[in-house]
Design a protein around this motif. Structure first.
Motif, mmCIF file in Angstrom:
data_model
loop_
_atom_site.group_PDB
_atom_site.id
_atom_site.type_symbol
_atom_site.label_atom_id
_atom_site.label_comp_id
_atom_site.label_asym_id
_atom_site.label_seq_id
_atom_site.Cartn_x
_atom_site.Cartn_y
_atom_site.Cartn_z
ATOM 1 N N ARG A 91 44.376 46.837 39.769
ATOM 2 C CA ARG A 91 44.221 45.865 40.764
ATOM 3 C C ARG A 91 45.760 44.968 40.876
ATOM 4 O O ARG A 91 46.269 44.762 39.873
ATOM 5 N N GLY A 238 40.074 49.652 42.444
ATOM 6 C CA GLY A 238 39.915 48.404 42.696
ATOM 7 C C GLY A 238 40.479 47.951 43.895
ATOM 8 O O GLY A 238 40.050 47.023 44.498
ATOM 9 N N LYS A 245 34.997 46.007 44.515
ATOM 10 C CA LYS A 245 35.314 44.416 44.353
ATOM 11 C C LYS A 245 35.727 43.856 45.748
ATOM 12 O O LYS A 245 35.224 42.729 45.745
ATOM 13 N N PHE A 334 32.779 52.817 36.664
ATOM 14 C CA PHE A 334 34.318 52.930 36.871
ATOM 15 C C PHE A 334 34.960 52.341 35.540
ATOM 16 O O PHE A 334 35.276 51.166 35.556
ATOM 17 N N ARG A 404 40.911 55.362 33.674
ATOM 18 C CA ARG A 404 39.536 54.911 34.113
ATOM 19 C C ARG A 404 38.614 56.546 34.020
ATOM 20 O O ARG A 404 39.373 57.376 34.373
#
Ligand code: GDP
Ligand code: PGA
Ligand code: MN
Length: 622
Positions: A91, A238, A245, A334, A404
């Motif tokens: 992110r 993200g 999110k 995730f 991830r």
């Protein structure tokens, strides 16, 4: 010039007949899709069905384009590895904006730009940005389709990786679109969040695509009043899976403020004691601080059982009985890959073993399986996340620290059946926690809701690889929501205080603050963590039921060494005491940091939080 822009008719691959000509009877969605297509100029428009044929078509195309490597069918069936651009791995908080009409509504913790100004900047970026690409339309719902008010969204994206990941992470596809059409036709005023995403890499005529298209210019933007999301330049989860999110936290937190509920960065778990007593626990830890691991915990103490409801996001509303009910709006996990193994998180390993998963930025073994730091059976040779030869002697990591796995929640062997209940589960305890080498004891119980809100509002944690920027720097991360509060954090604290005031305190969850990450002098973790965290959960449950002892300290109720079940735990009494210690000098050193933090919020900080701080200072003698 719109004459060259595609229409939705006759341009939909893998669909035919009436469905292709009129992919939706929903006028609002249709006109938004057309408007975006005129701006972004894709070659094709694909209305996502979410069915298996579409998954096959898209994953095969991603393999052909080099974005995906298909994993060994015997080890990880129907699963794929993606290697991102090395600059697009997390992110981007400095590129994330809350574009409220009024700057003060974004507050001191968010980046802000006026909505019109941001739209002008981004409209320029979006103009023609999907040239040479397919524009995918992904109808989705966060939470249950059967909810009283289903939380719809439509993501437009030019990334097939995003579509495939969205199928894992959210309920999406034709059945969601049909429900939106039905409700619309019935005249129900159903809201849906338009969520626009582009990787920001148009292709010229005949230009060869790269494996991971993205752009150095990135914007992750929420418009809270309009309840709209615009994302540009990144393919990372993200930043790009906009239901997660961006919607379920940033936009939903605004809805929650307006409607009197809570949208939080919390796992949800079900804990059953040997006597069969069930408790539901929600816990907020910053990204890469242990939510997924706690959610799937395998207790080390005999007779206790944990089942999972969610690992990242909880939407919580007061029910008719006055209790706080939580649902997990997501459909997949995730999860942070490194460190996940048979000991730390066997249930995550079982979940991914069933396949149907997408891995990003982990290593590929020579037999076509995935591997990452911390997993058993270190391979003698692998391909690293950067596509290079890797051996155990390599200087570089095989996998990015924020690599991830993206895997369906339904495959989790300990998924609680209540996951499917749109009413959710009544929460007994809320845990706040972070990563702190010092100061914060293993667990402390708040005296009441307001004190618990103070604990959440002052939560601190060392930064991790889940966001770009320095790692290991202590920062305040209120309720683990610093990057996700869609409005002024001072108003958000006030919302928490109000939830406490407006409801029956006896029925609200009890609040605790935990820290699995305290270190000894040699830098090792004092507390073994993972499955052993069940001992802390047991103490919490016994506190709620009035059974466990606690020492009253300046910061809250902390277990006496005897009250914590340490039977069979490989830990010295000294280490346990150090894990539980409340050191007055260390805490005194926190005070100026908390003052500085609170001062940021000026008038918006609820006065009761200053009162809580005064109380803490008095108890510390500071
Ligand atoms: P999330 O992003 O909040 O879901 O965090 P994860 O559960 O994925 O954990 C992130 C990292 O923290 C992983 O590397 C884990 O191995 C590590 N971790 C999780 N729980 C514990 C714990 O109890 N103790 C320690 N020492 N590390 C943990
Ligand atoms: P998490 O979130 O680290 O809290 O699981 C995923 C992300 O960083 O996008
Ligand atoms: Mn997680």
């Amino acid at each position: 010039d719109t004459s060259t822009s595609p229409t939705t008719e006759g341009t939909i691959p893998s669909q035919s007949g009436a469905a292709a000509a009129a992919p939706t009877s929903h006028p609002g969605i249709l006109s938004w899709v057309q408007e975006v297509a005129e701006l972004t100029q894709p070659d094709r428009i694909h209305w996502c069905t979410g069915d298996d044929a579409e998954w096959t078509e898209l994953t095969e195309a991603l393999v052909a384009s080099g974005t995906f490597t298909r994993l060994n069918e015997e080890k990880k069936p129907n699963s794929f590895l993606a290697q991102s651009d090395p600059t697009d791995v997390a992110r981007v908080e400095d590129r994330t904006f809350i574009c409220s009409v009024d700057e003060k509504d974004a507050g001191p913790t968010n980046n802000w730009m006026a909505p019109d100004e941001m739209k002008a900047v981004m409209t320029d970026l979006y103009r023609g940005c999907m040239k040479g690409r397919t524009m995918y339309v992904v109808p989705f719902v966060m939470g249950h389709l059967e909810a009283d008010q289903p939380m719809f969204g439509v993501e437009i994206t030019d990334s097939a990786y995003v579509v495939v990941s969205m199928k894992v992470m959210a309920r999406m596809g034709s059945h969601v679109l049909r429900r939106m059409e039905e409700l619309d036709a019935a005249g129900d005023d159903v809201h849906w969040v338009p969520a626009l995403h582009s990787v920001g890499k148009p292709l010229a005529e005949g230009e060869q695509d790269v494996a991971w298209p993205c752009n150095d210019t990135k914007y992750i933007v929420q418009f809270p009043e309009e309840r709209a999301i615009w994302s540009y330049g990144s393919g990372y989860g993200g930043n790009a899976l906009l239901g997660k999110k961006c919607y379920a936290l940033r936009i939903a937190s605004v809805m929650a403020r307006d409607e009197g509920w809570l949208a939080e960065h919390m796992l949800i778990l079900k804990l059953t004691s040997p006597e069969g007593v069930v408790k539901y626990v929600a816990a907020a830890f910053p990204s890469a601080c242990g939510k997924t691991n706690l959610a799937m915990l395998e207790p080390t103490i005999p007779g206790w059982k944990v089942e999972t409801l969610g690992d990242d996001i909880a939407w919580m509303k007061i029910g008719d009985d006055g209790r706080l009910y939580a649902v997990n709006p997501e459909f997949g996990f995730f999860g942070v890959a490194p460190g996940t193994n048979e000991l730390t998180n066997p249930n995550a390993m079982r979940t991914i073993d069933l396949g149907n998963s997408v891995f990003t930025n982990v290593a590929l073994t020579d037999d076509g399986d995935i591997w990452w730091e911390g997993m058993e059976n270190t391979p003698a040779h692998a391909r690293s996340w950067k596509g290079q030869d890797w051996t155990p002697d390599s200087e570089e990591l095989s996998s990015h620290p924020n690599s991830r796995y993206c895997t369906p929640i339904k495959q989790c062997p300990i998924l609680a059946p209540e996951y499917d209940d749109p009413q959710g589960v009544p929460i007994d305890a809320i845990l706040f926690g972070g990563r702190r080498k010092t100061t914060i004891p293993l667990v402390a119980e708040a005296r009441d809701w307001t004190h618990g809100t103070f604990m959440g509002a002052t939560l601190s944690s060392e930064t991790t690889a889940a966001a770009t920027g320095a790692v290991g720097v202590v920062r305040r991360d209120p309720m683990a929501m610093l990057p996700f509060i869609g409005y002024n954090a001072g108003d958000y604290f006030n919302h928490w205080i109000t939830v406490g005031k407006d409801n029956d305190a006896a029925k609200l969850p009890r609040i605790f603050y935990v820290n699995w990450f305290r270190r000894d002098e040699d830098g090792g973790f004092l507390w073994p963590g993972f499955g052993e965290n069940s001992r802390v959960l047991k103490w919490i449950v016994e506190r709620i039921d009035g059974q466990a002892e606690a020492a009253e300290t300046p910061i809250g109720h902390v277990p006496t060494p005897e009250s914590l079940d340490v039977e069979g735990l490989d830990m010295t009494p000294e280490a346990l005491a150090a894990a539980l210690e409340v050191d007055v000098e260390e805490w005194k050193a926190e005070i100026p940091q908390i003052v500085e933090w609170f001062e940021k919020f000026g008038d918006t900080l609820p006065a009761v939080l200053w009162t809580e701080l005064d109380g803490l200072k008095a108890r510390l003698g500071a």
